[in-house]
Write an enzyme that holds these catalytic residues in place. Sequence first.
Site, PDB file in Angstrom:
ATOM      1  N   GLU A  56       0.829  -1.201   0.000  1.00 38.40           N
ATOM      2  CA  GLU A  56       0.000   0.000   0.000  1.00 38.40           C
ATOM      3  C   GLU A  56       0.866   1.254   0.000  1.00 38.40           C
ATOM      4  O   GLU A  56       1.799   1.383   0.773  1.00 38.40           O
ATOM      5  CB  GLU A  56      -0.934   0.005   1.214  1.00 38.40           C
ATOM      6  CG  GLU A  56      -1.906  -1.156   1.243  1.00 38.40           C
ATOM      7  CD  GLU A  56      -2.879  -1.161   0.068  1.00 38.40           C
ATOM      8  OE1 GLU A  56      -3.007  -0.136  -0.621  1.00 38.40           O
ATOM      9  OE2 GLU A  56      -3.525  -2.215  -0.152  1.00 38.40           O
ATOM     10  N   ARG A  91     -18.221  -0.434   4.434  1.00 36.42           N
ATOM     11  CA  ARG A  91     -19.294  -1.080   3.662  1.00 36.42           C
ATOM     12  C   ARG A  91     -19.997  -2.136   4.499  1.00 36.42           C
ATOM     13  O   ARG A  91     -21.167  -2.426   4.307  1.00 36.42           O
ATOM     14  CB  ARG A  91     -18.692  -1.698   2.390  1.00 36.42           C
ATOM     15  CG  ARG A  91     -19.677  -2.170   1.364  1.00 36.42           C
ATOM     16  CD  ARG A  91     -18.990  -2.579   0.061  1.00 36.42           C
ATOM     17  NE  ARG A  91     -17.846  -3.452   0.245  1.00 36.42           N
ATOM     18  CZ  ARG A  91     -17.915  -4.759   0.513  1.00 36.42           C
ATOM     19  NH1 ARG A  91     -19.087  -5.342   0.633  1.00 36.42           N
ATOM     20  NH2 ARG A  91     -16.817  -5.484   0.661  1.00 36.42           N
ATOM     21  N   CYS A  96      -8.395  -1.722   7.725  1.00 32.09           N
ATOM     22  CA  CYS A  96      -6.972  -1.720   7.347  1.00 32.09           C
ATOM     23  C   CYS A  96      -6.475  -0.308   7.090  1.00 32.09           C
ATOM     24  O   CYS A  96      -5.398   0.073   7.560  1.00 32.09           O
ATOM     25  CB  CYS A  96      -6.747  -2.597   6.109  1.00 32.09           C
ATOM     26  SG  CYS A  96      -6.885  -4.352   6.489  1.00 32.09           S
ATOM     27  N   HIS A 105      -1.439  -5.660   1.913  1.00 38.84           N
ATOM     28  CA  HIS A 105      -2.617  -6.522   1.856  1.00 38.84           C
ATOM     29  C   HIS A 105      -2.232  -7.869   1.246  1.00 38.84           C
ATOM     30  O   HIS A 105      -1.458  -7.926   0.286  1.00 38.84           O
ATOM     31  CB  HIS A 105      -3.722  -5.876   0.996  1.00 38.84           C
ATOM     32  CG  HIS A 105      -4.701  -5.066   1.792  1.00 38.84           C
ATOM     33  ND1 HIS A 105      -4.834  -3.696   1.637  1.00 38.84           N
ATOM     34  CD2 HIS A 105      -5.602  -5.429   2.750  1.00 38.84           C
ATOM     35  CE1 HIS A 105      -5.783  -3.263   2.466  1.00 38.84           C
ATOM     36  NE2 HIS A 105      -6.264  -4.290   3.146  1.00 38.84           N
TER      37      HIS A 105
END
Length: 220
Positions: free
Chosen positions: A93, A103, A156, A177
């Site tokens: 990342e 979500r 995260c 990830h």
Amino acid sequence: MTMFKLAEKPVFDLPTVLLTGFDAFGGDAVNPSWLVAQALDGQTIAGHRVVAAQLPTEFSASALRLVALVRQHRPALVLCLGLAGSRSSLSLERIAINVQDARIADNAGAQPIDVPVVPGGPAAYFSTLPIKAMQQAMVQHGVAATISQTAGTFVCNHVFYALMHHLQSGRRGGFIHVPYLPHQGQPHMTLDDMVLGIRAACACALTTQHDITHGAGALS
Ligand code: PCA
């Protein structure tokens, strides 16, 4: 005559790498990010001892635990791992953003929407890891690795942002990830591959002061 021998330098004297993974969330039975961290716990990488710890997949509790671990271990490097089930490679990342937009609910039932991670904090932080060199090292070890331009807006990203906010003093840290495991439906990468790749990533981060320039951008 003394019976004492000079002890070898105990491994717990080594500087540490803090490596975190998350517990399972969203209906999954296991979270591969924790299995990878656990597999490397106690290993020595480039003269550093790996300390693995599990974070809860919960907004706020995860970051509080991470900051407590950083204060406790004073690691030379912090690498947080998390699951991104839609990916098929290890994703380094690049950036953490100051927003939470969940979500699904986290493991404590919280579902913040359009709330900053740190009220009044900067819009974003870049990883302070040499992500391009790490990607290259992982690929050289035969493990698929890509640069990701977003860590999402769930727990995260929350942990990644909180980490970078806390490490502003200069200590190095970042986020990778990992994909699902083969038995979870991702056919390309085994747990052993992931462990090999994360080990190579840590070794590279610990031995690379300045990142390389290497094209890994995205058009969209
Ligand atoms: N992945 C989630 C949170 C915990 C995890 O392993 C995420 O990408 O935000």
